[in-house]
Design a protein around this motif. Sequence first.
Motif, short mmCIF file in Angstrom:
data_model
loop_
_atom_site.label_atom_id
_atom_site.label_comp_id
_atom_site.label_asym_id
_atom_site.label_seq_id
_atom_site.Cartn_x
_atom_site.Cartn_y
_atom_site.Cartn_z
N ASP A 267 34.79 29.86 44.07
CA ASP A 267 36.03 30.39 43.48
C ASP A 267 37.25 29.84 44.22
OD1 ASP A 267 34.51 31.84 41.74
OD2 ASP A 267 34.80 33.77 42.72
N TYR A 268 37.13 29.76 45.55
CA TYR A 268 38.21 29.22 46.37
C TYR A 268 38.48 27.76 46.00
CZ TYR A 268 40.14 26.95 50.55
OH TYR A 268 40.87 26.17 51.40
N LEU A 269 37.40 26.98 45.83
CA LEU A 269 37.56 25.57 45.49
C LEU A 269 38.17 25.38 44.11
CD1 LEU A 269 34.20 23.98 46.72
CD2 LEU A 269 36.41 23.93 47.86
N ALA A 276 43.50 35.39 41.16
CA ALA A 276 43.29 36.31 42.27
C ALA A 276 41.86 36.77 42.25
CB ALA A 276 44.23 37.52 42.15
N PRO A 277 41.29 37.03 43.43
CA PRO A 277 39.88 37.45 43.46
C PRO A 277 39.71 38.88 43.00
CG PRO A 277 40.81 37.50 45.67
CD PRO A 277 41.88 36.94 44.77
N LEU A 278 38.64 39.12 42.26
CA LEU A 278 38.23 40.48 41.92
C LEU A 278 37.15 40.89 42.90
CD1 LEU A 278 37.72 40.16 38.07
CD2 LEU A 278 39.65 41.23 39.20
N ARG A 279 37.22 42.08 43.42
CA ARG A 279 36.12 42.57 44.23
C ARG A 279 35.00 42.97 43.28
NH1 ARG A 279 38.22 43.68 49.33
NH2 ARG A 279 39.82 42.08 49.59
N ASP A 280 33.78 42.64 43.63
CA ASP A 280 32.65 42.86 42.72
C ASP A 280 32.58 44.31 42.25
OD1 ASP A 280 30.21 42.17 41.39
OD2 ASP A 280 29.19 43.30 42.94
N ARG A 281 32.81 45.27 43.16
CA ARG A 281 32.65 46.66 42.77
C ARG A 281 33.75 47.13 41.82
NH1 ARG A 281 33.85 46.71 48.27
NH2 ARG A 281 35.94 47.39 48.82
N SER A 282 34.85 46.38 41.71
CA SER A 282 35.92 46.80 40.81
C SER A 282 36.03 45.90 39.59
CB SER A 282 37.27 46.80 41.55
OG SER A 282 37.66 45.47 41.86
N ALA A 283 35.12 44.93 39.45
CA ALA A 283 35.22 43.98 38.36
C ALA A 283 35.21 44.67 37.00
CB ALA A 283 34.07 42.96 38.44
N ALA A 284 34.34 45.66 36.83
CA ALA A 284 34.26 46.37 35.54
C ALA A 284 35.56 47.12 35.25
CB ALA A 284 33.08 47.34 35.54
N ASP A 285 36.12 47.77 36.27
CA ASP A 285 37.37 48.51 36.08
C ASP A 285 38.51 47.57 35.72
OD1 ASP A 285 36.09 50.86 36.66
OD2 ASP A 285 36.66 50.85 38.78
N ARG A 286 38.59 46.45 36.44
CA ARG A 286 39.67 45.49 36.14
C ARG A 286 39.48 44.87 34.75
NH1 ARG A 286 42.61 43.21 40.06
NH2 ARG A 286 43.92 42.64 38.28
N LEU A 357 30.53 37.74 34.13
CA LEU A 357 31.55 37.06 34.92
C LEU A 357 30.87 36.19 35.96
CD1 LEU A 357 34.09 39.99 35.46
CD2 LEU A 357 33.94 38.33 33.57
N ALA A 358 30.86 34.88 35.71
CA ALA A 358 30.25 33.95 36.65
C ALA A 358 31.08 33.82 37.90
CB ALA A 358 30.08 32.59 35.99
N SER A 359 32.37 34.08 37.77
CA SER A 359 33.29 33.99 38.90
C SER A 359 34.08 35.28 38.97
CB SER A 359 34.25 32.80 38.69
OG SER A 359 35.31 32.86 39.61
N LEU A 360 34.26 35.79 40.20
CA LEU A 360 35.04 37.02 40.35
C LEU A 360 36.51 36.66 40.43
CD1 LEU A 360 32.82 39.04 42.84
CD2 LEU A 360 33.01 39.29 40.38
N SER A 361 37.04 36.13 39.34
CA SER A 361 38.44 35.73 39.31
C SER A 361 39.15 36.46 38.18
CB SER A 361 38.57 34.21 39.11
OG SER A 361 38.56 33.87 37.74
N LEU A 362 40.43 36.67 38.38
CA LEU A 362 41.27 37.33 37.40
C LEU A 362 41.24 36.57 36.07
CD1 LEU A 362 43.64 39.52 37.07
CD2 LEU A 362 45.16 37.60 37.51
#
Length: 517
Positions: A267-269, A276-286, A357-362
């Motif tokens: 994701d960084y690359l 912006a990064p999504l934290r895995d535990r909040s991905a569903a909420d976001r 979501l393959a990537s935890l990105s916004l």
Amino acid sequence: MRASLALHFALFRRQKAQIARAVDGQTSTFRAYEARYRRRTASYRQELPLSAVHQRLRAADVVYVGDYHTLPLAQETYLGMVERALESGRRVVMALECVEGRHQAFLDDYLTGRLPERALLERLGRAPGPGLDGWSGFRPLLAFAKRHRLQVVGIDRRVQGERSLELRDAYAAERVARVARAEDRPQVLVLVGQYHVAPCHLPAQVERALGETHARQGLVVYQNCEGVYWRLAREGRAGAVEAAELADGSLCLLNASPVVCQQSFLDYLEAEAGDAPLRDRSAADRFREMASLIARLAGVQVGRALDEVEVATAADGDVLARIQQRGRFTQVELAQLRRHILSRESSYIPRARMAYLASLSLNHAAEEAAHFVRHCAVGDAMEAPRRASDAFYARCMEEALGFFGSKLVNPRRGCAGLAEWARRVARMRGVERQIAAFVLAHKAAEAEGPDEAVKLLPLRRDRLFHGVSHALGYLLGDALYQAFDTGRVEKAEIRALFRDSLADPRSTYFHWVQRLG
């Protein structure tokens, strides 16, 4: 091997190869350094509860904590250990690889309030900017140290060449030893890259620097060693074990899958502007927040569907089984979904009402949220069977709406333009080069009308088909957002487009291409 574990491990291997291709300059010295780490962390002696880890932590003088720089959870775990150490009443020193020793004066000025954070980051070469900067996990460490008036020591050194790892360890060891040998015997918590904390690397150098006169008790704490994790995964215990003790007495904390660690680096690359990064535990909420935002603009009622949609990430090893449980899929379709997951592409799967979501990105989450809103608007029409040319343009339109939705959430998201696609023709090879050539050819033919452009379609539903329709859809979605943002497209038109069943997708695509110029 269970199917879910096999998929998870296959994704791990594929991402490992992708990282290896992206990271140049791996010398024989580096490979030997890595091999020593892997030999020591290939397995474990016994499982441990966190209470045992905390007990070992209290008894140590120098604690070496392995870090995965792009994974904020790694730095959060280190910070939790610092908080535990403070409970003992001993003076605590934080030794951080993320700061070079030559910048110690700037760091001291920040900690004493003489230098604002932004100025510190600029001097460290870490000025905040767009995208995932790989620094987000470290800023809370410095803020915590400043709040609690802790000493922080920068231990990194900028050095290149065949002996760079050895020289960096030696430099870090001298700086760690200098604070560890103080008369009040502080507890020093070192946060440094995982390979460095292998006992034969940095810890051995610190022992030599301290000498027998100032000998100190060391403790190595790895995080998510691949060998330990995969052994536990094969035994079906990966999510149940908090920590493990290795053969040499080192500890390994288990708080994330190696796949998630890899993805934080990828994701960084691959980060895009404003992402912006999504934290895995909040991905569903976001995901649900963004779907609600897009649905309001699109005038689509998502209601109960928002509660029922499932959001899965690469951290979920059983994702394929969950997809199968939520929809009727043939074995051929499941094989296609498996290949899609291994390709590291996010997707919304209408039949399963699931976003992957393959990537935890916004950006990824927002795009799939837009596809979910689209599904709520048109239902089964989203997956209607179509002949090849109609399927191609339908996918272009779906990709356009997905990209448009992501731009609503992140207006700074960029899109590869025709100049970039021309560069890719010259730079890429194989299928990637073919995709770029088809995109340029189709865009040129669009000026001559649909009949000419249709002659250039890749009609086999393979990587070329998906790559070209994906790219053309993004170009159209970007143009659609720009027109909407400048008032050339009305909200009513956007709402109608989200509700369009695409009975004639070719006409719809070319209407919007001409409409947007």
